[in-house]
Design an enzyme around this catalytic site. Sequence first.
Site, PDB file in Angstrom:
ATOM      1  N   GLU A  39       0.821  -1.207   0.000  1.00  0.00           N
ATOM      2  CA  GLU A  39       0.000   0.000   0.000  1.00  0.00           C
ATOM      3  C   GLU A  39       0.861   1.265   0.000  1.00  0.00           C
ATOM      4  OE1 GLU A  39      -3.235   0.476  -0.436  1.00  0.00           O
ATOM      5  OE2 GLU A  39      -3.416  -1.673  -0.785  1.00  0.00           O
ATOM      6  N   CYS A 194     -13.057   2.120 -14.766  1.00  0.00           N
ATOM      7  CA  CYS A 194     -13.411   3.540 -14.577  1.00  0.00           C
ATOM      8  C   CYS A 194     -12.132   4.381 -14.604  1.00  0.00           C
ATOM      9  CB  CYS A 194     -14.160   3.698 -13.254  1.00  0.00           C
ATOM     10  SG  CYS A 194     -14.942   5.313 -13.043  1.00  0.00           S
ATOM     11  N   CYS A 201     -17.305   2.221 -19.802  1.00  0.00           N
ATOM     12  CA  CYS A 201     -18.560   2.250 -19.043  1.00  0.00           C
ATOM     13  C   CYS A 201     -19.485   1.085 -19.389  1.00  0.00           C
ATOM     14  CB  CYS A 201     -19.278   3.573 -19.270  1.00  0.00           C
ATOM     15  SG  CYS A 201     -18.325   4.999 -18.676  1.00  0.00           S
ATOM     16  N   CYS A 204     -18.970  -1.714 -16.996  1.00  0.00           N
ATOM     17  CA  CYS A 204     -19.011  -1.382 -15.573  1.00  0.00           C
ATOM     18  C   CYS A 204     -20.273  -1.934 -14.906  1.00  0.00           C
ATOM     19  CB  CYS A 204     -18.953   0.133 -15.389  1.00  0.00           C
ATOM     20  SG  CYS A 204     -18.986   0.625 -13.645  1.00  0.00           S
ATOM     21  N   CYS A 210     -25.185   5.092 -12.513  1.00  0.00           N
ATOM     22  CA  CYS A 210     -24.055   6.036 -12.473  1.00  0.00           C
ATOM     23  C   CYS A 210     -24.478   7.350 -13.125  1.00  0.00           C
ATOM     24  CB  CYS A 210     -22.846   5.458 -13.207  1.00  0.00           C
ATOM     25  SG  CYS A 210     -21.461   6.618 -13.324  1.00  0.00           S
TER      26      CYS A 210
END
Length: 351
Positions: A39, A194, A201, A204, A210
């Site tokens: 991370e 995205c 899209c 998605c 959305c």
Amino acid sequence: MAAVTPSFADRLLLWFDKHGRKDLPWQQDISAYRVWVSEIMLQQTQVNTVIPYYLDFMKSFPTVQRLARAPIDQVLHHWAGLGYYARARNLHKAANYVVDELGGEFPKTVEDMEKLPGVGRSTAGAIISIAYRKRAPILDGNVKRVLARHQAIAGWAGEAATLNALWQASEDTTPNKRPAAYTQAIMDLGATVCTRSKPRCGECPLNKDCTAFKTGTQSEYPGKKPKKAIPVKAVQMLMIEAPKQQILLELRPNRGIWGGLWSFPEVPVEDPAEDVALQRFGVSGKTTAKAVVRHTFSHYHLDIHPIHIKLKATPTQIMEDNRLLWYNGPSTPEVGLAAPVQKLLKQLIKK
């Protein structure tokens, strides 16, 4: 009876089960240490760039104890090329804190994880959710983009109101079930579907509700940081070379750019490089100005003017200063080098 629409999280988890990334190095043998290192590396750095660094880093520092006891120079050496070197210094500080103060055990709550140097709220949430499988909302760059588009949250995330709205959206959509998978899922969706430009899209799982997709305004979210002219700074770097291709390097202060890394001695562009070399190090030799190298940081450009000074003999008095060393490629201990310095060294030292 009308069909119940699956929730935001349910749709995302279904998509992840079919299309999500599950073979990344830090997804294997999961532990708080391995997730934490990944991370930190992934802050402001793409996955494909991080993978080889991560594998090499974990080979050298397989445990938090090994990392804590390693010299900082060795840690910075493994970080060379990843940029944002404060991350590496904070990683080393945090490792020492975990070993010395926490008995080698990582915190198990977001609040306690945030106490580690270099760990903010989103990073803490990712570590807690992935390593311990606890519910913890996150808000990295990919997640901001997904939520901003889905809920039409306008404005730049650097503004408090926008950031608060994004955190609230993350809180509202993060489920209690499968927190580790959900965290990876929403990051993956932002990274692979995205995307900043040309989002896919049609693929998605969230496109039915959305707002940006329905209104064709994907490019408007998230809001962009107000543009400022990026200033240009300049500096001379003295590439002082002794016989046998020994190159003089100087340890930079811990703070500021390239903090704690080794670099060529720097000289203001208005100062005569030869005079400075003689005054500071007592050396002189054949001097050649090399082509200017531009290195771009997030907030300014740095134009590096390399000045090559070829010496006839190696001066001994320089080695009395522990902030200086003669670099000689493979025979030099591992040290952290700034990316442009590494590049210039390779040009100087023939393979």
